[in-house]
Design a protein around this motif. Structure first.
Motif, PDB file in Angstrom:
ATOM      1  N   UNK A 103       0.849  -1.190   0.000  1.00 47.85           N
ATOM      2  CA  UNK A 103       0.000   0.000   0.000  1.00 47.85           C
ATOM      3  C   UNK A 103       0.886   1.243   0.000  1.00 47.85           C
ATOM      4  N   UNK A 104       0.321   2.374  -0.433  1.00 50.40           N
ATOM      5  CA  UNK A 104       1.059   3.624  -0.449  1.00 50.40           C
ATOM      6  C   UNK A 104       0.950   4.332   0.895  1.00 50.40           C
ATOM      7  N   UNK A 105       2.066   4.920   1.323  1.00 49.63           N
ATOM      8  CA  UNK A 105       2.095   5.711   2.539  1.00 49.63           C
ATOM      9  C   UNK A 105       2.973   6.927   2.334  1.00 49.63           C
ATOM     10  N   UNK A 106       2.662   7.983   3.056  1.00 46.76           N
ATOM     11  CA  UNK A 106       3.388   9.248   2.950  1.00 46.76           C
ATOM     12  C   UNK A 106       4.368   9.323   4.117  1.00 46.76           C
ATOM     13  N   UNK A 107       5.666   9.192   3.822  1.00 50.25           N
ATOM     14  CA  UNK A 107       6.688   9.007   4.846  1.00 50.25           C
ATOM     15  C   UNK A 107       7.684  10.170   4.801  1.00 50.25           C
ATOM     16  N   UNK A 108       7.980  10.730   5.969  1.00 49.85           N
ATOM     17  CA  UNK A 108       9.011  11.759   6.076  1.00 49.85           C
ATOM     18  C   UNK A 108      10.295  11.097   6.560  1.00 49.85           C
ATOM     19  N   UNK A 109      11.371  11.301   5.799  1.00 51.90           N
ATOM     20  CA  UNK A 109      12.662  10.698   6.126  1.00 51.90           C
ATOM     21  C   UNK A 109      13.627  11.705   6.737  1.00 51.90           C
ATOM     22  N   UNK A 110      13.319  12.966   6.660  1.00 57.76           N
ATOM     23  CA  UNK A 110      14.160  14.031   7.180  1.00 57.76           C
ATOM     24  C   UNK A 110      13.675  15.349   6.612  1.00 57.76           C
ATOM     25  N   UNK A 111      14.268  16.440   7.051  1.00 58.59           N
ATOM     26  CA  UNK A 111      13.850  17.755   6.573  1.00 58.59           C
ATOM     27  C   UNK A 111      13.934  17.816   5.052  1.00 58.59           C
ATOM     28  N   UNK A 112      12.819  18.130   4.399  1.00 56.84           N
ATOM     29  CA  UNK A 112      12.775  18.226   2.953  1.00 56.84           C
ATOM     30  C   UNK A 112      12.728  16.909   2.224  1.00 56.84           C
TER      31      UNK A 112
END
Length: 341
Positions: free
Chosen positions: A1-10
């Motif tokens: 499934x698709x997910x919106x993931x933050x890995x670091x600033x920007x």
């Protein structure tokens, strides 16, 4: 499934994630919409919110609605297929704050999409979400799923207004007409405020405040704007800027209440403390919410005009477009990610 993931600033990515299976006591929800919050934007831009910093990749999102898919062992709730909103907080239930009835400031809470603890609590910006079944709220009859996505930020606004005390028949100032500030306007009007004055630097933001029911709109950068009140009974600072707090402290009447709702920048913030002393102004903080979530859903069902605060609905695959749009206050109010296609 698709997910919106933050890995670091920007570093925001739409990643392929494993679909969850509901564990004991959990419900499985097919997420329909997720609202992009100011805290999501802070994680995206700065790698943190206030003093909460990213130390590992994290699924963003805590303003989520969808439909029930099923339950894990020992769990029950609304029937599969029922449209629901997800309360994002799981308080511990054992700390002094929880025992005192202030679960929203629980010292050991788990909040969807938050880096306040490590490992981080993964959020709801994914096609499917497993959460404690007790966090589901069936939508009131007639409340569309997209409008229900405003329930979490409206709950924040309702809590802030309640922190101001009884405002029925009073004049209220709101500094900052972002999504939260606009919903504070709606919450204040629902609580019986006779007059709500809103300030912001941007005409577009003030136009959205009008949609929410504001009586007077003030261009914050213009000291000669005729809408500036001499004094108000209470004020809610929703911009997260020290200048907004200063405005509230200087415009509230003697003995009035100022509620700091906007998250100020990390570190010390200057404020007109002598006014707190000489005018006996009460300065109160407002953080998240608890039972207001149910009240927010009921208010959204009664007020279809609040759907006008939703400025765009963007497919999750285009999150890289949605976040800059949500951050552009001259072009948007509340941006939703669409997970259902």
């Amino acid at each position: 499934m698709l997910g919106c993931v933050i890995h670091g600033a920007g570093d925001l990515r739409v990643d392929e994630l494993p679909a969850p299976a509901p564990g004991p006591g959990q419900a499985l929800v097919a997420v329909g919409y997720g609202g992009v919050c100011g805290s999501d934007l802070h994680y995206w831009r700065h790698g943190g919110v206030g003093d909460f910093r990213l130390t590992e990749p994290m699924v963003l999102g805590h303003e989520v609605v969808g439909t029930v898919l099923g339950y894990g062992p020992g769990a029950s709730g609304p029937e599969p297929g029922t449209p629901v909103a997800v309360h994002p907080a799981t308080p511990c239930g054992a700390c002094p704050e929880c025992r005192d009835g202030r679960r929203h400031v629980c010292r050991d809470t788990r909040y969807l999409g938050s880096a306040a603890r490590t490992p981080h609590v993964q959020g709801g910006f994914a096609a499917e979400l497993a959460v404690p079944a007790g966090q589901l709220r069936a939508l009131p009859e007639g409340l569309p799923l997209a409008r229900a996505a405003l329930a979490e930020p409206l709950s924040v606004a309702l809590h802030a207004v309640r922190r101001a005390g009884d405002i029925a028949g009073r004049h209220i100032l709101v500094t900052g007409a972002g999504p939260i500030g606009c919903l504070v306007v709606a919450a204040a009007k629902a609580a019986g405020a006779a007059r709500v004055t809103v300030t912001d630097l941007l005409p577009t933001a003030l136009a959205y405040a009008s949609v929410a029911g504001a009586d007077v709109l003030v261009q914050a950068g213009d000291p000669g704007d005729p809408g500036w009140p001499d004094e108000v009974d209470a004020a809610v600072e929703a911009s997260g800027a020290a200048a907004g707090l200063d405005t509230c402290l200087r415009r509230v009447r003697r003995g009035g209440v100022v509620v700091q709702l906007g998250m100020l920048p990390p570190g010390p913030s200057p404020f007109a403390g002598n006014l707190v002393v000489s005018r006996e102004v009460e300065l109160r903080g407002a953080f998240r919410f608890d039972t207001e979530f149910d009240d927010a859903l009921a208010l959204l069902a009664r007020e279809p005009a609040l759907a006008g605060l939703i400025s765009a609905v963007v497919p999750v695959a285009e999150a890289a477009r949605a976040f800059p749009l949500a951050a552009d206050r001259s072009a948007s109010c509340k941006v939703l990610l669409d997970f259902a296609g």
